[in-house]
Design an enzyme around this catalytic site. Structure first.
Site, PDB file in Angstrom:
ATOM      1  N   GLY A  45       0.808  -1.141  -0.062  1.00  0.00           N
ATOM      2  CA  GLY A  45      -0.035   0.050  -0.150  1.00  0.00           C
ATOM      3  C   GLY A  45       0.885   1.391  -0.115  1.00  0.00           C
ATOM      4  O   GLY A  45       0.480   2.424  -0.128  1.00  0.00           O
ATOM      5  N   HIS A  46       2.141   0.954  -0.276  1.00  0.00           N
ATOM      6  CA  HIS A  46       3.118   2.431   0.229  1.00  0.00           C
ATOM      7  C   HIS A  46       3.481   2.569  -1.244  1.00  0.00           C
ATOM      8  O   HIS A  46       4.452   1.965  -1.658  1.00  0.00           O
ATOM      9  CB  HIS A  46       4.088   2.172   1.073  1.00  0.00           C
ATOM     10  CG  HIS A  46       4.937   3.159   1.449  1.00  0.00           C
ATOM     11  ND1 HIS A  46       4.570   4.393   2.062  1.00  0.00           N
ATOM     12  CD2 HIS A  46       6.242   3.700   0.957  1.00  0.00           C
ATOM     13  CE1 HIS A  46       5.500   5.407   2.296  1.00  0.00           C
ATOM     14  NE2 HIS A  46       6.477   5.048   1.562  1.00  0.00           N
ATOM     15  N   ARG A  47       3.315   3.424  -2.089  1.00  0.00           N
ATOM     16  CA  ARG A  47       3.779   3.848  -3.313  1.00  0.00           C
ATOM     17  C   ARG A  47       3.698   2.939  -4.299  1.00  0.00           C
ATOM     18  O   ARG A  47       4.846   2.322  -4.764  1.00  0.00           O
ATOM     19  CB  ARG A  47       5.066   4.495  -3.093  1.00  0.00           C
ATOM     20  CG  ARG A  47       4.907   5.904  -2.447  1.00  0.00           C
ATOM     21  CD  ARG A  47       6.339   6.664  -2.288  1.00  0.00           C
ATOM     22  NE  ARG A  47       6.590   6.741  -3.935  1.00  0.00           N
ATOM     23  CZ  ARG A  47       7.130   7.741  -4.358  1.00  0.00           C
ATOM     24  NH1 ARG A  47       7.682   8.695  -3.637  1.00  0.00           N
ATOM     25  NH2 ARG A  47       7.669   7.755  -5.708  1.00  0.00           N
TER      26      ARG A  47
END
Length: 143
Positions: A45-47
C-alpha cells in the site's frame, strides 16, 4: 544473533519485528541488519508505482536495533521501554525490495530510566538515514 534470538530481546513480533540479525552489541556501539525481501508486507500500500520501504519503518528498524543491543547487554533489566522522542532525523535515500540495510547505533546515554541513542542506516554502502532518539522506562503499575 538471528531473528529467533532477536525475539528474546524485543517485544515485537512478525510482522512488526524489523531486525533480522544483531551482529554486535557493545556499551558504545550496536550493529544489526534487516533484509527487506520481495515479500515484505508493507510494499503493497505504500507507493505501489515505486515500491520502497516506508521511512517510518526504517526509523523503527534503527530503534529496534538499539533496543535489542541494550537488552543483550543486560542494561534494561528486562523492563519495558518506549520510544519517547526522535530528533535530527535525516533521510538521504530510499530502500527498494531485495535490499539489506546495516544499522549502526551509538549508545549516547544509558541509565536506569533513560536511554539516548543515535544511529545511521546504510544500504549498498550508502548512508540512507540518520537519527537520534530517546527511550524511557515505562512504569507498568501506572504510578
Amino acid at each position: 544473533m538471528r531473528s529467533r534470538d532477536i525475539e528474546l530481546l524485543l517485544p515485537q513480533r512478525d510482522p512488526f519485528l524489523f531486525v533480522d540479525e544483531l551482529i554486535s552489541a557493545g556499551t558504545s556501539e550496536i550493529t544489526g541488519m534487516m533484509t527487506y525481501d520481495e515479500a515484505f508486507p508493507y510494499y503493497q500500500g505504500h507507493r505501489p508505482q515505486q515500491r520502497i520501504v516506508p521511512v517510518v519503518l526504517l526509523i523503527e528498524s534503527l530503534v529496534q536495533c538499539g533496543g535489542a543491543g541494550v537488552n543483550k547487554l543486560g542494561i534494561t533489566d528486562g523492563a519495558l521501554w518506549a520510544l519517547a522522542s526522535l530528533e535530527n532525523v535525516r533521510v538521504f535515500d530510499v530502500v527498494v525490495p531485495g535490499s539489506t540495510v546495516t544499522m549502526v547505533v551509538q549508545n549516547d546515554k544509558l541509565s536506569s530510566r533513560l536511554i539516548k541513542q543515535s544511529g545511521e542506516s546504510f544500504c549498498n554502502g550508502r548512508s540512507i538515514l540518520k537519527a537520534t532518539w530517546f527511550c524511557l522506562r515505562l512504569n507498568p503499575s501506572g504510578r
